[in-house]
Design an enzyme around this catalytic site. Structure first.
Site, PDB file in Angstrom:
ATOM      1  N   ASP A  56       0.846  -1.192   0.000  1.00  0.00           N
ATOM      2  CA  ASP A  56       0.000   0.000   0.000  1.00  0.00           C
ATOM      3  C   ASP A  56       0.882   1.243   0.000  1.00  0.00           C
ATOM      4  O   ASP A  56       2.002   1.221   0.514  1.00  0.00           O
ATOM      5  CB  ASP A  56      -0.889   0.028   1.250  1.00  0.00           C
ATOM      6  CG  ASP A  56      -1.988  -1.021   1.215  1.00  0.00           C
ATOM      7  OD1 ASP A  56      -2.230  -1.589   0.144  1.00  0.00           O
ATOM      8  OD2 ASP A  56      -2.573  -1.264   2.290  1.00  0.00           O
ATOM      9  N   LYS A  57       0.347   2.335  -0.523  1.00  0.00           N
ATOM     10  CA  LYS A  57       1.116   3.577  -0.615  1.00  0.00           C
ATOM     11  C   LYS A  57       1.651   4.009   0.752  1.00  0.00           C
ATOM     12  O   LYS A  57       2.805   4.427   0.890  1.00  0.00           O
ATOM     13  CB  LYS A  57       0.242   4.684  -1.227  1.00  0.00           C
ATOM     14  CG  LYS A  57       1.014   5.968  -1.516  1.00  0.00           C
ATOM     15  CD  LYS A  57       0.146   6.963  -2.277  1.00  0.00           C
ATOM     16  CE  LYS A  57       0.922   8.239  -2.588  1.00  0.00           C
ATOM     17  NZ  LYS A  57       0.148   9.191  -3.390  1.00  0.00           N
TER      18      LYS A  57
END
Length: 237
Positions: A56-57
């Site tokens: 995930d970012k």
């Protein structure tokens, strides 16, 4: 500050580059214009680079990049066969003694960009949890996901009533120093900032079999924000 891809590299050989992804950097290109992504930086460094999995970012930590198609296939098969050992560390709310707690709960995506537990429609998802360190009101947990579903660790910890610090999507809360420290004084006309501004989750280790048949295990040191959070938790037990 501009990120230099070379500064992220933890291990490099003829087949793989393993990096320590900073938080707030996308693994793949986003739809927005002029974005910096790991795949762009990797391809600028090595033309045939392919990212083997995603983080995930917001999530920091170890990410494997293949330098050639054979290396990519080798790791893709191991991911499919669940032969890759992935280790994550999370700072969660509450005091928990997890000694190999196995959460096997299917996950389905929601229209709002998150996931939910869905025993009828969900995809198989399994994570094993171990307590690493206990603080006054929080716990450092080692998470071993056996499957690779979106937000899997986050929702499985929420199911154990142990949401990750700052994970407001799954019941977590931001943590402030004033909650930990006795006699905390905030300067006048200043607003207190949380100890960490993102979900306190870090991909700590990755282990798989290299093309030569040898095991390859690499660990990613904590980034500054998680290291600082742990320092405060240890100092205010």
């Amino acid at each position: 500050m501009k990120i230099r891809f070379e500064d992220l590299i933890l291990h490099e050989d003829s087949d793989y580059i393993l990096i320590n992804k900073p938080p707030y950097v996308s693994t793949l290109d986003e739809r927005t214009i002029d974005t910096t992504s790991i795949i762009r930086m990797a391809k600028a460094y090595w033309g045939d680079a392919q990212v083997c999995h995603r983080l995930d970012k917001e999530t920091s930590g170890i990410l494997a990049i293949a330098k050639n198609p054979e290396a990519y296939r080798n790791l893709a098969i191991q991911f499919e066969d669940r032969a890759v050992k992935k280790v994550y560390h999370a700072v969660v709310e509450g005091i928990h003694q997890f000694d190999g707690v196995d959460v096997y709960m299917p996950i389905a995506q929601t229209s709002g960009g998150g996931v939910r537990i869905d025993k009828q429609e969900g995809k198989e998802a399994e994570t094993i949890f171990y307590t690493k360190e206990v603080f006054k009101k929080h716990t450092l947990v080692e998470c071993l996901p056996l499957t690779g579903r979106m937000h899997q660790i986050r929702i499985h910890l929420a199911c154990l009533k142990a949401p990750i610090v700052s994970d407001e999507l799954y019941g977590g809360h931001k943590l402030y120093l004033s909650e930990l420290k006795r006699n905390f004084n905030l300067k006048k006309f200043t607003e207190e900032q949380p100890l960490i501004n993102r979900v306190a989750l870090h991909a700590f280790g990755l282990e798989f079999t290299a093309l030569n048949g040898e095991p390859l295990r690499v660990e990613a040191p904590y980034p500054k924000d998680i290291a600082a959070l742990l320092r405060q938790l240890r100092a205010n037990v």
